[in-house]
Design a protein around this motif. Structure first.
Motif, PDB file in Angstrom:
ATOM      1  N   SER A  29       0.815  -1.215   0.000  1.00 61.45           N
ATOM      2  CA  SER A  29       0.000   0.000   0.000  1.00 61.45           C
ATOM      3  C   SER A  29       0.853   1.272   0.000  1.00 61.45           C
ATOM      4  CB  SER A  29      -0.946   0.005   1.204  1.00 61.45           C
ATOM      5  OG  SER A  29      -0.209   0.189   2.388  1.00 61.45           O
ATOM      6  N   GLY A  30       2.172   1.119   0.091  1.00 65.62           N
ATOM      7  CA  GLY A  30       3.050   2.283  -0.003  1.00 65.62           C
ATOM      8  C   GLY A  30       3.525   2.836   1.331  1.00 65.62           C
ATOM      9  N   ILE A  31       3.586   2.017   2.342  1.00 69.99           N
ATOM     10  CA  ILE A  31       3.937   2.518   3.670  1.00 69.99           C
ATOM     11  C   ILE A  31       5.425   2.822   3.849  1.00 69.99           C
ATOM     12  CG2 ILE A  31       4.325   0.294   4.826  1.00 69.99           C
ATOM     13  CD1 ILE A  31       2.664   1.491   7.158  1.00 69.99           C
ATOM     14  N   ILE A  32       6.300   2.167   3.104  1.00 73.85           N
ATOM     15  CA  ILE A  32       7.740   2.335   3.339  1.00 73.85           C
ATOM     16  C   ILE A  32       8.195   3.788   3.181  1.00 73.85           C
ATOM     17  CG2 ILE A  32      10.044   1.748   2.443  1.00 73.85           C
ATOM     18  CD1 ILE A  32       9.148  -1.155   2.361  1.00 73.85           C
ATOM     19  N   PRO A  33       7.860   4.479   2.104  1.00 73.17           N
ATOM     20  CA  PRO A  33       8.291   5.888   2.014  1.00 73.17           C
ATOM     21  C   PRO A  33       7.732   6.756   3.143  1.00 73.17           C
ATOM     22  CG  PRO A  33       7.488   5.120  -0.110  1.00 73.17           C
ATOM     23  CD  PRO A  33       7.182   4.053   0.890  1.00 73.17           C
ATOM     24  N   ILE A  34       6.537   6.424   3.606  1.00 77.27           N
ATOM     25  CA  ILE A  34       5.928   7.185   4.703  1.00 77.27           C
ATOM     26  C   ILE A  34       6.730   6.970   5.985  1.00 77.27           C
ATOM     27  CG2 ILE A  34       3.864   7.424   6.137  1.00 77.27           C
ATOM     28  CD1 ILE A  34       2.264   6.496   3.602  1.00 77.27           C
ATOM     29  N   ILE A  35       7.068   5.727   6.277  1.00 82.32           N
ATOM     30  CA  ILE A  35       7.822   5.404   7.485  1.00 82.32           C
ATOM     31  C   ILE A  35       9.199   6.066   7.448  1.00 82.32           C
ATOM     32  CG2 ILE A  35       8.908   3.516   8.794  1.00 82.32           C
ATOM     33  CD1 ILE A  35       5.872   3.670   9.125  1.00 82.32           C
ATOM     34  N   VAL A  36       9.868   5.997   6.318  1.00 85.60           N
ATOM     35  CA  VAL A  36      11.193   6.623   6.201  1.00 85.60           C
ATOM     36  C   VAL A  36      11.069   8.139   6.372  1.00 85.60           C
ATOM     37  CG1 VAL A  36      13.160   7.028   4.657  1.00 85.60           C
ATOM     38  CG2 VAL A  36      12.135   4.757   4.795  1.00 85.60           C
ATOM     39  N   SER A  37      10.038   8.706   5.804  1.00 90.95           N
ATOM     40  CA  SER A  37       9.797  10.149   5.949  1.00 90.95           C
ATOM     41  C   SER A  37       9.549  10.530   7.411  1.00 90.95           C
ATOM     42  CB  SER A  37       8.605  10.554   5.092  1.00 90.95           C
ATOM     43  OG  SER A  37       8.254  11.892   5.316  1.00 90.95           O
ATOM     44  N   VAL A  38       8.775   9.715   8.114  1.00 91.19           N
ATOM     45  CA  VAL A  38       8.511   9.968   9.539  1.00 91.19           C
ATOM     46  C   VAL A  38       9.820   9.937  10.327  1.00 91.19           C
ATOM     47  CG1 VAL A  38       7.461   8.978  11.623  1.00 91.19           C
ATOM     48  CG2 VAL A  38       6.112   9.201   9.521  1.00 91.19           C
ATOM     49  N   ALA A  40      12.929  10.400   9.192  1.00 88.59           N
ATOM     50  CA  ALA A  40      13.775  11.530   8.803  1.00 88.59           C
ATOM     51  C   ALA A  40      13.269  12.838   9.411  1.00 88.59           C
ATOM     52  CB  ALA A  40      13.842  11.636   7.285  1.00 88.59           C
ATOM     53  N   ARG A  41      11.975  13.018   9.417  1.00 90.37           N
ATOM     54  CA  ARG A  41      11.380  14.268   9.900  1.00 90.37           C
ATOM     55  C   ARG A  41      11.440  14.385  11.419  1.00 90.37           C
ATOM     56  NH1 ARG A  41       6.128  14.642   7.292  1.00 90.37           N
ATOM     57  NH2 ARG A  41       7.409  15.199   5.524  1.00 90.37           N
ATOM     58  N   HIS A  42      11.318  13.263  12.124  1.00 93.86           N
ATOM     59  CA  HIS A  42      11.229  13.298  13.585  1.00 93.86           C
ATOM     60  C   HIS A  42      12.406  12.616  14.279  1.00 93.86           C
ATOM     61  CE1 HIS A  42       7.218  14.946  13.255  1.00 93.86           C
ATOM     62  NE2 HIS A  42       6.934  13.993  12.375  1.00 93.86           N
ATOM     63  N   CYS A  43      13.533  12.512  13.593  1.00 95.19           N
ATOM     64  CA  CYS A  43      14.667  11.786  14.175  1.00 95.19           C
ATOM     65  C   CYS A  43      15.260  12.501  15.380  1.00 95.19           C
ATOM     66  CB  CYS A  43      15.731  11.485  13.127  1.00 95.19           C
ATOM     67  SG  CYS A  43      16.629  12.915  12.549  1.00 95.19           S
ATOM     68  N   ASN A  44      14.963  13.766  15.587  1.00 96.20           N
ATOM     69  CA  ASN A  44      15.476  14.476  16.763  1.00 96.20           C
ATOM     70  C   ASN A  44      14.742  14.090  18.048  1.00 96.20           C
ATOM     71  OD1 ASN A  44      17.555  15.981  15.548  1.00 96.20           O
ATOM     72  ND2 ASN A  44      16.045  17.389  14.712  1.00 96.20           N
ATOM     73  N   ASN A  45      13.585  13.489  17.914  1.00 98.43           N
ATOM     74  CA  ASN A  45      12.804  13.070  19.072  1.00 98.43           C
ATOM     75  C   ASN A  45      13.137  11.606  19.367  1.00 98.43           C
ATOM     76  OD1 ASN A  45      10.597  11.754  20.496  1.00 98.43           O
ATOM     77  ND2 ASN A  45       9.465  13.671  20.246  1.00 98.43           N
ATOM     78  N   PRO A  46      13.737  11.318  20.522  1.00 92.39           N
ATOM     79  CA  PRO A  46      14.170   9.942  20.785  1.00 92.39           C
ATOM     80  C   PRO A  46      13.025   8.929  20.837  1.00 92.39           C
ATOM     81  CG  PRO A  46      14.491  11.308  22.735  1.00 92.39           C
ATOM     82  CD  PRO A  46      14.086  12.217  21.616  1.00 92.39           C
TER      83      PRO A  46
END
Length: 164
Positions: A29-38, A40-46
Motif C-alpha cells: 500500500s506504499g507505507i515504506i516511504p511514509i515510514i522513512v519520511s517519519v 527523517a522528519r522526527h529523528c530528533n525526538n528519541p
C-alpha cells in the motif's frame, strides 16, 4: 488505504506487521516511504525515533524486497542519522540495531550503503555504552554487516567422553 496508514501510529504498524500477510499488504500500500519520511522528519525526538526504528525492523523482518525498498527510499541515511543523534538513548540504539540487522540479514549487498555512512564506528560506540544491556543485538547487526567482530562462545564442551 493511504489515509488510514497516515493515521496509524508506529506502534500499531509494528503490531500489524507481526503477521506476514498484513506486513506485505502494508508495504504494497506504499507505507515504506511514509515510514522513512517519519523517521527523517522526527529523528530528533528519541521516542519517535525508537518507535519508528522498531517499525522498520518489523516491516523488514524476513522480507528481502522490503529491505531493498527501505534502502531505495533513504532508510539507511535516516537510521544512521538517528543513531548518531541519540548515541546515549538505549531504545534508539537497540531498535536501530534491529532495523539494520533485519534489512541486511537476507540482502548482504545492502551492507555497502551502511558502510558508506560509517555505521560500523557508530555501532562500535554503542557497544561500548550498552554492551551489558544489549551487546548481543549490536554484535548481531555488526555480524550481518560483515564487520570484524569477536563473538563470545556461549558454550564450550569439557572434552568429556561419553561412554557407549
Amino acid at each position: 488505504m493511504y489515509t488510514i496508514i497516515v493515521h496509524l501510529k508506529p506502534q500499531a504498524i509494528t503490531a500489524l506487521a507481526g503477521n506476514d500477510d498484513v506486513k506485505r499488504q502494508l508495504v504494497n500500500s506504499g507505507i515504506i516511504p511514509i515510514i522513512v519520511s517519519v523517521l527523517a522528519r522526527h529523528c530528533n525526538n528519541p521516542t519517535s525515533a525508537a518507535l519508528t526504528l522498531k517499525c522498520i525492523a518489523a516491516l523488514a523482518l524476513r522480507e528481502p524486497e522490503h529491505s531493498r525498498q527501505f534502502i531505495e527510499t533513504g532508510a539507511a541515511e535516516a537510521i544512521t542519522e538517528s543513531l548518531k543523534i541519540h548515541q546515549t538513548q538505549p531504545q534508539v540504539q537497540k531498535n536501530g540495531c534491529w532495523a539494520i540487522r533485519n534489512i541486511v540479514a537476507r540482502c548482504r549487498d545492502l551492507n555497502t550503503k551502511f558502510h558508506e555512512l560509517g555505521i560500523e564506528s557508530i555501532l562500535s560506540r554503542s557497544y561500548e555504552l550498552f554492551e551489558k544491556d544489549f551487546g548481543f543485538d549490536i554484535k548481531s547487526a555488526l555480524r550481518d554487516l560483515e564487520c570484524d567482530i569477536k563473538l563470545d562462545e556461549q558454550w564450550t564442551g569439557k572434552g568429556i567422553h561419553l561412554e557407549d
